[in-house]
Design an enzyme around this catalytic site. Structure first.
Site, short mmCIF file in Angstrom:
data_model
loop_
_atom_site.label_atom_id
_atom_site.label_comp_id
_atom_site.label_asym_id
_atom_site.label_seq_id
_atom_site.Cartn_x
_atom_site.Cartn_y
_atom_site.Cartn_z
CG ASN A 24 33.86 36.06 44.94
OD1 ASN A 24 33.15 36.10 46.00
ND2 ASN A 24 33.80 37.05 43.97
CG HIS A 62 34.05 40.07 48.56
ND1 HIS A 62 33.79 38.88 48.84
CD2 HIS A 62 34.04 40.41 47.45
CE1 HIS A 62 33.30 38.51 47.64
NE2 HIS A 62 33.62 39.25 46.61
CB CYS A 69 30.53 40.43 46.78
SG CYS A 69 30.56 39.20 45.59
#
Length: 336
Positions: free
Chosen positions: A285, A255, A113
């Site tokens: 996500n 993020h 990520c």
């Protein structure tokens, strides 16, 4: 010293939308339960014929179009991904081939990520050093291929997509561009978020972990606490290096992991959540793709304007984290 500036942004997401109601037909959950805990309403899921390089290619093309450049203008391609098409070669090489620019360098970066922050730092350093003038940086993921759809704690979180930026060398009369970017990792906590199978330790053919070894495992509460603390420290580190306060930031592009993480970070930094670019409700996500996707969205809808200070920040598996400041110079909202 040279500085790098963002010449164009682009993004791409699969057409297939999977809502919380769709997931509730697979596992014991509900739209309300998911929204309250994550902020997610729906996510995009790649079709069986779509791979990470397909999404990366389209995001890259959009970024080049918005920068008014062609693939031939590029010195190299860096793709941040934890879900490559193949173990090898790199996804970047597959994108390069389809862009028709043999001879340019191309490689992948895997910081999950945080991958886009790592790739951005590498590209910025290459331009600052004078090695390159124009680079394509892509964050692309097909996380859905690594989700256990019977595990409601993880299957609700992830989606697929890609985002990209074209970085270029600033001219002598230009100011701004990419400023401080800091990166960190602490491998002692590798098991907070990981996929146990599929690598050299536990190949698919001889997998030993129980169940499907090639799906995401996550310790949610521990990850949450470490993410909030690490992100706050990282943001403050960048602000200190830049010599500015939180009130001087125009936008935070984080993020998109979980709305509760963003709410906690907003409170701890004293930055209203309204100054965060948030699209987790529509995409979930998307790992390394989430920051460039959100950035492109805010550029295209003209929230981000020349002169704005943009703070990028991410936390991911490894564990890894990083933040960076961009002094925006590009005219917002390039044609698609």
């Amino acid at each position: 010293m040279n500085r790098s500036i963002i010449l164009g942004t682009g993004s791409f997401a699969p057409a297939n939308v999977v809502t919380n109601e769709d997931i509730s037909r697979k596992v014991e959950t509900s739209d309300l339960w998911i929204r309250e805990r994550t902020g997610i309403r729906e996510r995009r899921i790649a079709s069986s014929g779509e791979s990470t390089s397909d999404l990366a290619l389209e995001a890259g093309r959009n970024a080049l179009r918005n920068a008014a450049l062609s693939p031939a203008d590029l010195d190299g391609i860096i793709v941040a991904t934890a879900t490559p098409d193949l173990t090898f070669p790199s996804t970047a090489c597959l994108v390069q081939a389809r862009l028709g620019i043999p001879g340019t360098f191309a490689f992948d970066v895997n910081a999950v990520c945080s991958g886009f922050m790592y790739a951005l730092k590498i590209a910025d350093s290459m331009i600052r050093s004078g090695q390159c003038e124009t680079l394509l940086v892509i964050g692309a993921e097909v996380m859905s291929r690594f989700v256990d759809w019977s595990d409601r704690s993880t299957c609700i979180l992830f989606g697929d997509g890609a985002g990209a930026v074209v970085l270029g060398k600033s001219g002598s009369s230009q100011t701004g561009g990419v400023g401080t970017v800091t990166l960190h990792a602490d491998g002692r906590y590798w098991d907070l978020i990981h996929v146990p199978g599929g690598g050299s330790r536990s190949p698919v053919e001889t997998e030993k972990p129980p169940g499907n070894a090639c799906t995401i495992r996550m310790k949610g509460s521990e990850t949450f606490r470490m993410a909030v603390r690490s992100l706050e420290e990282s943001v403050r580190e960048v602000l200190k290096e830049e010599g500015i306060g939180v009130n001087e930031l125009d936008w935070v592009v984080p993020h998109q992991a979980n709305i509760r993480i963003l709410e906690a970070l907003s409170e701890r930094l004293g930055i209203p959540l309204g100054r965060f670019v948030v699209n987790i409700d529509r995409y979930g996500n998307t790992s390394a793709a989430s920051i460039p996707m959100a950035l492109d969205e805010a550029v295209q809808d003209k929230r981000i304007q020349p002169g704005h200070r943009i703070l990028l920040t991410a936390f991911g598996s490894g564990v890894t984290w990083g933040s960076g400041l961009v002094h925006w110079t590009q005219k917002a909202g390039g044609d698609r």
